[in-house]
Design an enzyme around this catalytic site. Structure first.
Site, PDB file in Angstrom:
ATOM      1  N   HIS A  42       0.849  -1.189   0.000  1.00  0.00           N
ATOM      2  CA  HIS A  42       0.000   0.000   0.000  1.00  0.00           C
ATOM      3  C   HIS A  42       0.887   1.242   0.000  1.00  0.00           C
ATOM      4  O   HIS A  42       2.067   1.164   0.323  1.00  0.00           O
ATOM      5  CB  HIS A  42      -0.908   0.012   1.241  1.00  0.00           C
ATOM      6  CG  HIS A  42      -0.123  -0.027   2.519  1.00  0.00           C
ATOM      7  ND1 HIS A  42       0.204  -1.206   3.155  1.00  0.00           N
ATOM      8  CD2 HIS A  42       0.446   0.961   3.262  1.00  0.00           C
ATOM      9  CE1 HIS A  42       0.913  -0.944   4.232  1.00  0.00           C
ATOM     10  NE2 HIS A  42       1.088   0.366   4.315  1.00  0.00           N
ATOM     11  N   HIS A 126       5.781   5.859  -1.456  1.00  0.00           N
ATOM     12  CA  HIS A 126       6.537   4.616  -1.546  1.00  0.00           C
ATOM     13  C   HIS A 126       5.692   3.456  -1.030  1.00  0.00           C
ATOM     14  O   HIS A 126       4.807   3.637  -0.205  1.00  0.00           O
ATOM     15  CB  HIS A 126       7.854   4.705  -0.761  1.00  0.00           C
ATOM     16  CG  HIS A 126       7.660   4.763   0.714  1.00  0.00           C
ATOM     17  ND1 HIS A 126       7.304   5.920   1.372  1.00  0.00           N
ATOM     18  CD2 HIS A 126       7.752   3.799   1.653  1.00  0.00           C
ATOM     19  CE1 HIS A 126       7.187   5.667   2.657  1.00  0.00           C
ATOM     20  NE2 HIS A 126       7.455   4.379   2.860  1.00  0.00           N
TER      21      HIS A 126
END
EC number: 3.1.4.58
Length: 190
Positions: A42, A126
């Site tokens: 995620h 990220h």
């Protein structure tokens, strides 16, 4: 409960990245890394840590407002990077400004709902792929990800995710993630 706001990539994006990560795990030094599971991939927008249950109604309301104020946008998983010798990650490309704005709105929503947040930092998109066990050299893995270019998808939802930390003590056990709320993007300014 331990919570964070996130953008969850669709299964097709996870599958594409999964193929690239499978190739990474054949590189020398892979045994020095703890790889995250696909179900945990995620883009964290705002990490809240432990949140009192009494704050949840206000948090849900404010995250819903943040989502409504943000129009859907295109994103793709793109290349990779590292945080020193600690973590290997996949990056993002496309609607980075929209993603950053959504992260700022999620952070502000949590603060206004009364959640004690860490010091605010500039958002860096990220998706964590692995963590080092002992300051491993991440450069070969980053170089191998250099050509990775995922297929774009539309980010259309903000998710509130509960992180259930491992309790068994079994080596390699991963946190379990549970979606406890989600809101569609761009449904007005209310």
């Amino acid at each position: 409960m331990r919570l964070f706001a996130a953008v969850l990539p669709p299964p097709t994006a996870v599958d594409e990245l999964g193929l690239a990560v499978e190739r990474l795990t054949s590189l020398p030094g892979t045994d020095r890394l703890r790889w995250t599971g696909r179900d945990g991939w995620h883009f964290t927008l705002a990490f809240m840590g432990e949140v009192d249950d009494g704050l949840l109604p206000e948090l849900h309301e404010r995250l819903g407002r943040a989502a409504r104020r943000t129009v859907p946008f295109a994103l793709r998983i793109h290349r990779g990077g590292r945080f020193g010798h600690r973590a290997l990650w996949a990056g993002a490309a496309g609607g980075l400004e929209e993603l950053r704005l959504l992260a700022e709105r999620a952070d502000a929503a949590a603060r206004r709902a009364g959640v004690t947040m860490e010091e605010h930092r500039r958002y860096q998109a990220h998706l964590t792929l692995a963590r080092s066990r002992d300051d491993a050299d991440m450069r070969p893995f980053v170089e191998a990800l250099d050509a990775f270019e995922g297929t774009p998808w539309e980010v259309a939802e903000l998710a509130l995710v509960r992180s259930n930390l491992p309790v068994s003590g079994v080596e390699g056990e991963q946190p379990r993630y549970e979606i406890v709320g989600s809101w569609p993007l761009g449904r007005g300014t209310g």
